[in-house]
Design a protein around this motif. Sequence first.
Motif, mmCIF file in Angstrom:
data_model
loop_
_atom_site.group_PDB
_atom_site.id
_atom_site.type_symbol
_atom_site.label_atom_id
_atom_site.label_comp_id
_atom_site.label_asym_id
_atom_site.label_seq_id
_atom_site.Cartn_x
_atom_site.Cartn_y
_atom_site.Cartn_z
ATOM 1 N N SER A 224 -3.079 -19.647 -21.752
ATOM 2 C CA SER A 224 -2.899 -19.542 -23.121
ATOM 3 C C SER A 224 -2.394 -18.525 -24.087
ATOM 4 C CB SER A 224 -4.407 -20.119 -23.701
ATOM 5 O OG SER A 224 -5.179 -18.956 -23.339
ATOM 6 N N ILE A 225 -1.921 -17.740 -23.069
ATOM 7 C CA ILE A 225 -1.422 -16.294 -23.781
ATOM 8 C C ILE A 225 -0.327 -16.283 -24.634
ATOM 9 C CG2 ILE A 225 -2.391 -14.762 -22.164
ATOM 10 C CD1 ILE A 225 0.463 -14.205 -20.762
ATOM 11 N N GLY A 226 0.564 -17.594 -24.782
ATOM 12 C CA GLY A 226 1.579 -17.601 -25.558
ATOM 13 C C GLY A 226 2.946 -16.852 -25.251
ATOM 14 N N GLN A 227 3.430 -16.297 -26.424
ATOM 15 C CA GLN A 227 4.872 -15.942 -26.256
ATOM 16 C C GLN A 227 4.569 -14.691 -25.539
ATOM 17 O OE1 GLN A 227 7.778 -16.641 -27.242
ATOM 18 N NE2 GLN A 227 7.638 -18.570 -28.222
ATOM 19 N N ALA A 228 3.434 -14.020 -25.509
ATOM 20 C CA ALA A 228 3.491 -12.808 -24.832
ATOM 21 C C ALA A 228 3.665 -12.780 -23.203
ATOM 22 C CB ALA A 228 1.894 -12.088 -24.790
ATOM 23 N N ALA A 229 3.919 -14.042 -22.691
ATOM 24 C CA ALA A 229 3.837 -14.529 -21.250
ATOM 25 C C ALA A 229 5.012 -13.755 -20.709
ATOM 26 C CB ALA A 229 3.927 -15.984 -21.037
ATOM 27 N N PHE A 230 6.246 -13.933 -21.359
ATOM 28 C CA PHE A 230 7.559 -13.342 -20.520
ATOM 29 C C PHE A 230 7.344 -11.751 -20.462
ATOM 30 C CE2 PHE A 230 11.874 -11.877 -20.296
ATOM 31 C CZ PHE A 230 12.390 -13.056 -19.544
ATOM 32 N N ASP A 231 7.081 -11.066 -21.299
ATOM 33 C CA ASP A 231 7.038 -9.732 -20.980
ATOM 34 C C ASP A 231 5.968 -9.021 -20.059
ATOM 35 O OD1 ASP A 231 8.883 -9.303 -23.093
ATOM 36 O OD2 ASP A 231 7.843 -8.744 -24.793
ATOM 37 N N GLN A 232 4.752 -9.937 -20.317
ATOM 38 C CA GLN A 232 3.624 -9.587 -19.605
ATOM 39 C C GLN A 232 4.071 -9.704 -18.019
ATOM 40 O OE1 GLN A 232 -0.352 -11.433 -18.531
ATOM 41 N NE2 GLN A 232 -0.150 -10.742 -20.718
ATOM 42 N N ALA A 233 4.486 -10.981 -17.675
ATOM 43 C CA ALA A 233 5.185 -11.369 -16.368
ATOM 44 C C ALA A 233 6.355 -10.179 -15.945
ATOM 45 C CB ALA A 233 5.796 -12.774 -16.400
ATOM 46 N N GLN A 234 7.122 -9.978 -16.671
ATOM 47 C CA GLN A 234 8.171 -9.027 -16.453
ATOM 48 C C GLN A 234 7.730 -7.625 -16.095
ATOM 49 O OE1 GLN A 234 11.336 -8.413 -19.640
ATOM 50 N NE2 GLN A 234 12.837 -9.014 -17.963
ATOM 51 N N ALA A 235 6.609 -7.521 -16.910
ATOM 52 C CA ALA A 235 5.930 -5.913 -16.601
ATOM 53 C C ALA A 235 5.549 -5.726 -15.264
ATOM 54 C CB ALA A 235 5.255 -5.579 -17.724
ATOM 55 N N PHE A 236 4.769 -6.933 -14.896
ATOM 56 C CA PHE A 236 4.061 -6.984 -13.444
ATOM 57 C C PHE A 236 5.272 -6.951 -12.672
ATOM 58 C CE2 PHE A 236 0.293 -7.891 -15.788
ATOM 59 C CZ PHE A 236 -0.608 -7.006 -15.183
ATOM 60 N N LYS A 237 6.286 -7.776 -12.742
ATOM 61 C CA LYS A 237 7.373 -7.824 -11.712
ATOM 62 C C LYS A 237 8.027 -6.428 -11.242
ATOM 63 C CE LYS A 237 10.684 -10.109 -9.722
ATOM 64 N NZ LYS A 237 10.728 -11.124 -8.525
ATOM 65 N N GLN A 238 8.111 -5.709 -12.571
ATOM 66 C CA GLN A 238 8.777 -4.229 -12.311
ATOM 67 C C GLN A 238 7.663 -3.404 -11.463
ATOM 68 O OE1 GLN A 238 9.692 -3.571 -16.304
ATOM 69 N NE2 GLN A 238 11.540 -4.832 -16.194
ATOM 70 N N SER A 239 6.394 -3.483 -11.491
ATOM 71 C CA SER A 239 5.683 -2.596 -10.599
ATOM 72 C C SER A 239 5.407 -2.845 -9.467
ATOM 73 C CB SER A 239 4.338 -2.279 -11.688
ATOM 74 O OG SER A 239 3.549 -3.456 -11.737
ATOM 75 N N ALA A 240 5.160 -4.472 -9.179
ATOM 76 C CA ALA A 240 5.062 -4.869 -7.834
ATOM 77 C C ALA A 240 5.785 -6.086 -7.536
ATOM 78 C CB ALA A 240 3.546 -5.262 -7.618
ATOM 79 N N SER A 241 6.510 -6.384 -6.483
ATOM 80 C CA SER A 241 7.318 -7.231 -6.715
ATOM 81 C C SER A 241 6.800 -8.730 -6.514
ATOM 82 C CB SER A 241 8.680 -7.020 -5.529
ATOM 83 O OG SER A 241 7.943 -6.723 -4.199
ATOM 84 N N VAL A 242 6.339 -9.018 -7.559
ATOM 85 C CA VAL A 242 5.768 -10.571 -7.804
ATOM 86 C C VAL A 242 6.691 -11.643 -6.960
ATOM 87 C CG1 VAL A 242 5.101 -12.439 -9.448
ATOM 88 C CG2 VAL A 242 4.604 -9.961 -9.954
ATOM 89 N N GLY A 243 5.937 -12.255 -6.340
ATOM 90 C CA GLY A 243 6.773 -13.473 -5.525
ATOM 91 C C GLY A 243 6.539 -14.898 -5.998
ATOM 92 N N ALA A 244 5.228 -15.001 -6.843
ATOM 93 C CA ALA A 244 4.422 -16.331 -7.155
ATOM 94 C C ALA A 244 3.762 -16.074 -8.286
ATOM 95 C CB ALA A 244 3.831 -17.000 -5.855
#
Length: 296
Positions: A224-244
């Motif tokens: 339910s986090i809405g429009q924040a999802a993209f940035d949040q996911a991208q920020a985590f992807k940059q710190s640890a290589s998110v795979g799922a």
Amino acid sequence: MVLAQLGGSISRALAQMSNATVIDEKVLGECLNEISRALLQSDVQFKMVRDMQTNIRKIVNLETLAAGTNKRRIIQQAVFTELCNMLDPGKPAFTPKKGKPSVVMFVGLQGSGKTTTCTKYAYYHQRKGFKPSLVCADTFRAGAFDQLKQNATKAKIPFYGSYMESDPVKIAVEGLERFRKENSDLIIIDTSGRHKQEAALFEEMRQVAEATKPDLVIFVMDGSIGQAAFDQAQAFKQSASVGAVIVTKLDGHAKGGGALSAVAATKSPVIFIGTGEHIDEFEIFDVKPFVSRLLG
Ligand code: GDP
């Protein structure tokens, strides 16, 4: 807009188009605008919605379609394909194999449902015959270890953590060593969250990942986090290589768009969804049935 409503709006847009006597550019345009509105209201990122429109227009070229072709079907198919594509990054996530030691690290903001989801994930695999174990490397939130301990004890899953140690990297490494010795074939590391995206959190994720070399990093996102999802996911992807990605709280008033954005930002698939607080309220995520259900 909750998921079912999103599906309803898209289906309505398609049905409205089907009622038109002639399907011309205007009718197609109206239909695509209607679908875009529904997606935006469901928090799908603006750029993704625009790209979707462009892609559908590329597939559906009304002028070059031979007379007699079923335009409605082609448009419906194009919408279905586009929605599937938005949820499918093209490569499957790493899947643990029974008897072969794997390390899976969970990341996400505080309150996203990370700790709950770690146990659900462990329990799911335990029922499939794995020997999972849980490591609590969340030293930031008071009570995190107690919560994991309680969940793990209920599900009879071995766990490791510390009330004294404040270094998450140390705990993660110790837990890993312990469970490797005990022949766990699925070591799950729960990590700290923060209320918001912070440099310190991402640095910590980088360090834990570097020390534990996970086979898979799973980003847990509150649906339910809405429009924040993209940035949040991208920020985590940059710190640890998110795979799922695992999207939680899809039982409530969650909007569907966040899932689409998280896939786009991490270029990783959604593998499970959380549909309740209980340990077995956890479902495998499958793109086509999900989109079919969405479109009713
Ligand atoms: P963490 O801070 O990310 O570790 O989040 P928690 O695992 O502590 O979860 C935060 C709250 O969300 C708790 O009250 C959980 O019971 C709840 N929660 C987690 N997953 C779901 C879900 O799929 N559905 C619902 N309704 N609640 C959930």
